[in-house]
Design a protein around this motif. Structure first.
Motif, PDB file in Angstrom:
ATOM      1  N   SER A 179       0.990  -1.125   0.049  1.00 45.37           N
ATOM      2  CA  SER A 179       0.006   0.044   0.131  1.00 45.37           C
ATOM      3  C   SER A 179       0.719   1.191  -0.057  1.00 45.37           C
ATOM      4  CB  SER A 179      -1.111   0.089   1.143  1.00 45.37           C
ATOM      5  OG  SER A 179      -0.117   0.361   2.334  1.00 45.37           O
ATOM      6  N   ASP A 180       0.437   2.274  -0.235  1.00 44.87           N
ATOM      7  CA  ASP A 180       1.264   3.546  -0.301  1.00 44.87           C
ATOM      8  C   ASP A 180       0.157   4.514   0.190  1.00 44.87           C
ATOM      9  OD1 ASP A 180       3.009   5.456  -0.423  1.00 44.87           O
ATOM     10  OD2 ASP A 180       3.396   5.565  -2.829  1.00 44.87           O
ATOM     11  N   CYS A 181      -0.653   5.253  -0.786  1.00 51.10           N
ATOM     12  CA  CYS A 181      -1.577   6.483  -0.372  1.00 51.10           C
ATOM     13  C   CYS A 181      -2.342   6.217   0.796  1.00 51.10           C
ATOM     14  CB  CYS A 181      -2.129   7.025  -1.595  1.00 51.10           C
ATOM     15  SG  CYS A 181      -3.315   6.151  -2.483  1.00 51.10           S
ATOM     16  N   ARG A 182      -2.910   4.917   0.580  1.00 53.45           N
ATOM     17  CA  ARG A 182      -4.470   4.807   1.278  1.00 53.45           C
ATOM     18  C   ARG A 182      -5.509   5.724   1.067  1.00 53.45           C
ATOM     19  NH1 ARG A 182      -2.876   0.858   6.505  1.00 53.45           N
ATOM     20  NH2 ARG A 182      -1.303  -0.358   5.302  1.00 53.45           N
ATOM     21  N   GLU A 183      -5.566   6.183   0.135  1.00 53.54           N
ATOM     22  CA  GLU A 183      -6.641   7.248  -0.353  1.00 53.54           C
ATOM     23  C   GLU A 183      -7.173   6.704  -1.801  1.00 53.54           C
ATOM     24  OE1 GLU A 183      -5.768  11.199   0.476  1.00 53.54           O
ATOM     25  OE2 GLU A 183      -4.104  11.199  -0.624  1.00 53.54           O
ATOM     26  N   GLY A 184      -6.741   5.951  -2.262  1.00 53.01           N
ATOM     27  CA  GLY A 184      -7.323   5.411  -3.635  1.00 53.01           C
ATOM     28  C   GLY A 184      -6.822   6.211  -4.864  1.00 53.01           C
ATOM     29  N   ILE A 185      -5.457   6.516  -4.719  1.00 57.78           N
ATOM     30  CA  ILE A 185      -5.104   7.366  -5.869  1.00 57.78           C
ATOM     31  C   ILE A 185      -3.594   6.571  -6.407  1.00 57.78           C
ATOM     32  CG2 ILE A 185      -5.990   9.405  -5.588  1.00 57.78           C
ATOM     33  CD1 ILE A 185      -3.179  10.202  -4.031  1.00 57.78           C
ATOM     34  N   CYS A 186      -3.011   5.681  -5.684  1.00 55.24           N
ATOM     35  CA  CYS A 186      -1.797   5.251  -6.014  1.00 55.24           C
ATOM     36  C   CYS A 186      -1.904   4.051  -6.759  1.00 55.24           C
ATOM     37  CB  CYS A 186      -0.765   5.074  -4.927  1.00 55.24           C
ATOM     38  SG  CYS A 186      -0.889   3.979  -3.761  1.00 55.24           S
ATOM     39  N   GLY A 187      -2.750   3.283  -6.544  1.00 56.49           N
ATOM     40  CA  GLY A 187      -3.069   1.935  -7.423  1.00 56.49           C
ATOM     41  C   GLY A 187      -2.164   0.658  -6.792  1.00 56.49           C
ATOM     42  N   THR A 188      -1.570   0.735  -5.751  1.00 61.13           N
ATOM     43  CA  THR A 188      -0.567  -0.193  -5.286  1.00 61.13           C
ATOM     44  C   THR A 188      -1.393  -1.291  -4.540  1.00 61.13           C
ATOM     45  OG1 THR A 188      -0.025   1.007  -3.178  1.00 61.13           O
ATOM     46  CG2 THR A 188       1.633   1.012  -5.164  1.00 61.13           C
ATOM     47  N   CYS A 189      -2.619  -0.994  -3.814  1.00 63.31           N
ATOM     48  CA  CYS A 189      -2.981  -1.845  -2.755  1.00 63.31           C
ATOM     49  C   CYS A 189      -4.124  -2.871  -3.190  1.00 63.31           C
ATOM     50  CB  CYS A 189      -3.751  -1.028  -1.992  1.00 63.31           C
ATOM     51  SG  CYS A 189      -5.273  -0.120  -2.679  1.00 63.31           S
ATOM     52  N   ALA A 243     -10.973   1.591  -4.294  1.00 60.77           N
ATOM     53  CA  ALA A 243      -9.660   0.825  -4.098  1.00 60.77           C
ATOM     54  C   ALA A 243      -9.692   0.106  -2.750  1.00 60.77           C
ATOM     55  CB  ALA A 243      -8.392   1.724  -4.100  1.00 60.77           C
ATOM     56  N   CYS A 276      -7.958   0.202  -0.248  1.00 55.30           N
ATOM     57  CA  CYS A 276      -7.699   0.957   1.060  1.00 55.30           C
ATOM     58  C   CYS A 276      -9.041   1.620   1.433  1.00 55.30           C
ATOM     59  CB  CYS A 276      -6.546   1.657   0.755  1.00 55.30           C
ATOM     60  SG  CYS A 276      -6.834   2.836  -0.971  1.00 55.30           S
TER      61      CYS A 276
HETATM   62  S1  FES Z   1      -3.092   2.540  -1.117  1.00 49.63           S
HETATM   63 FE1  FES Z   1      -2.989   3.858  -2.929  1.00 49.63          FE
HETATM   64  S2  FES Z   1      -4.747   3.169  -4.068  1.00 49.63           S
HETATM   65 FE2  FES Z   1      -4.942   2.047  -2.130  1.00 49.63          FE
END
Ligand code: FES
Ligand code: HEM
Ligand code: SF4
Lengths: 220, 263
Positions: free
Chosen positions: B67-77, B93, B95
């Motif tokens: 995970s990275d951003c935890r707000e639905g914008i980075c796409g890793t999770c 997403a 997260c």
């Molecule tokens: S952690 Fe970045 S989109 Fe879910």
């Protein structure tokens, strides 16, 4: 020619061939459908229709060869895509959620296609063979008799009717899918295409199946 | 009688978690089972954090997830929850998935996104290099930026700008591939192709781009689209399959009219 073979071997090219051959097969289905409906105009009308086709037999043979090639391309590409797609997705999820994100028609194209293929083999070895190479019955209207004789066999008719159901499944997805594959998708007309596809699939399935039902129910 | 709502203990949700564990790419994986009490306000990633805290306290290996951003914008999770990439709710997403959406006593199967093109690295972490390769093949425009041009020097219609930005919402998470029964990457690639195809700046490389990106897509173990539209249903950003139609169109046009001839 490399651009062309690159194209036909690409995933999008294979899809394009599926859609193009599929559309041509649908056109054939429509012609075949109209022909079958002649049965409802009585034995004499049907006899006359088949005899008209006999007059242009060389042309019919050419069309049959083209049709066979179209079928072969459609099936060959379908099998190729099925195999690639199977390899691309070897592991399934513990819970199958596919029912919630897609419809059964789209998920079962390879199965419904294979059933149509089996039907086709049966159909050619019975009707097509009887019409073209079989010994015709000594009745006033032999072609009509061939049809009614086959359809009075219950298991044959039932297989035929069930196969038409699967044809309907295949067509329901196929119709709108072909438009999407050709790149035609727009809020304006895509909902209409989907409705027309479903109506087309229903007409084809019910129309073709109505004939064995007619004879099973004692139609003369 | 005094009432003090704020001090009342929070009602927790008890879930049975079946979480995929896999040592490495070549190892055989399995589900580990956990009974977890969790706050309804916690996200699924926060719940995994809690599970991991417990595992670490017990001296066990924590569950690997990204995970990275935890707000639905980075796409890793991306995780698959009960067979749905990013869980059963639409347009979010992983997260952004909160545990209040699950019933007390429910069983959750938590798995990595599954596709031959996305091999598992460890537990819930997958290798999405395939997407990077596709992007490197054409997900850009090449020109000298120079100094900032006049804002109205290139006119763009509001309609195409909107469509382009809709396509640009794609966060490259891979849920489309994970949802597809063929593991096809068409929704992702078509979003990346469309975002440029809809803008004047994307025109010079339009036909080369679509051909290059499709070629790399085909080379990287992604399947072929059969128009089931599961991708659109599961995409956290609601990317439309009309982008796929646009890409098909551009690809066929490229084959017909593109000047560049490879020999
Ligand atoms: S952690 Fe970045 S989109 Fe879910
Ligand atoms: C009368 C017979 C048939 C007609 C009219 C027909 C029509 C079509 C059409 C229009 C498509 C859609 C192409 C696209 O998605 O762009 C299609 C797809 C397909 N057909 Fe057929 N078809 C027929 C028979 C068969 C047979 C015999 C098979 C094979 C065994 C078959 C297998 C498939 C497969 C695997 C697909 C691909 C599914 C997909 O990409 O969505 N079809 N068909
Ligand atoms: S198209 Fe949607 S599902 Fe696919 S990578 Fe982009 S955001 Fe994720």
């Amino acid at each position: 020619m490399r651009w062309f073979t690159d194209f036909t071997n690409s995933s999008l090219g294979k899809k394009f061939i599926m859609a193009l051959t599929g559309i041509l097969l649908m056109m054939f289905l429509i012609v075949h459908f109209i022909g079958n409906m002649m049965l409802y105009f009585g034995p004499a009308a049907f006899q006359k229709y088949v005899e008209t086709l006999e007059v242009v037999k060389p042309l019919v043979r050419v069309i049959e060869i083209i049709l066979a090639l179209i079928f072969i391309f459609h099936i060959y590409n379908g099998v190729r895509l099925w195999w690639i797609n199977k390899k691309a997705n070897p592991e399934k999820y513990a819970v199958d959620a596919s029912r919630e994100n897609s419809d059964v028609f789209s998920r079962s194209m390879a199965i419904t296609g294979s059933i149509i293929f089996i039907f086709l083999a049966v159909h050619l070895s019975t009707f097509w063979y009887s019409f073209n190479f079989g010994t015709h019955p000594e009745t006033e209207y032999p072609f009509y008799t061939i049809v009614s004789d086959w359809f009075r066999i219950p298991y044959y008719s039932i297989i035929y009717i069930i196969s038409m159901g699967f044809l309907g499944f295949h067509l329901n997805h196929a119709f709108q899918s072909a438009f999407q594959t050709f790149g035609l998708n727009h809020k304006k007309y895509t909902p209409l295409i989907k409705i027309v596809g479903t109506i087309f699939a229903l007409i084809m399935a019910l129309g073709f199946a109505s004939i064995p039902i007619y004879f099973l129910m004692g139609g003369k | 009688m005094s009432s003090n709502h704020t001090c009342q203990p929070e009602r927790l949700v008890t879930l049975k978690l079946k979480i995929w564990r896999q040592e490495n790419k070549n190892a055989k994986g399995h589900f580990d089972e956990f009974n977890q009490k969790v706050s309804p306000d916690s996200s699924i990633l926060e719940m995994l954090d809690e599970v991991n805290n417990k595992l670490e306290a017990e001296g066990k290996t924590p569950i690997a997830f990204e995970s990275d951003c935890r707000e639905g914008i980075c796409g890793t999770c991306g995780l698959a929850v009960n067979g749905h990439p990013h869980g059963p709710l639409p347009k979010i997403a992983t997260c952004q998935l909160h545990m209040r959406n699950f019933k007390d006593g429910e069983t959750l199967y938590i798995e990595p996104f599954r596709a031959a093109a996305f091999p598992v690295i460890k537990d819930l972490i997958i290798d999405r290099t395939g997407f990077d390769k596709i992007q490197q093949a054409g997900g850009y425009t090449s020109f000298n930026t120079g100094s900032a041009p006049d804002a109205s020097a290139i006119l763009i219609s509001k309609k195409s700008a909107d469509l382009s930005l809709d396509a640009a919402e794609c966060i490259g998470c891979g849920a489309c591939v994970a949802a597809c029964k063929n593991s096809s990457a068409m929704l992702f690639v078509s979003a990346k192709v469309s975002q440029f195809a809809l803008l004047p700046q994307g025109q010079p490389e339009r036909y080369d781009r679509v051909q290059a990106m499709v070629k790399v897509m085909d080379e990287n173990a992604f399947g072929s689209c059969t128009n089931t539209y599961a991708c659109e249903a599961e995409c956290p950003k609601g990317i439309s399959v009309s982008n796929i139609a646009r890409m098909n169109r551009d690809y066929f046009m490229a084959k017909l009219v593109n000047e560049k001839v490879e020999v």
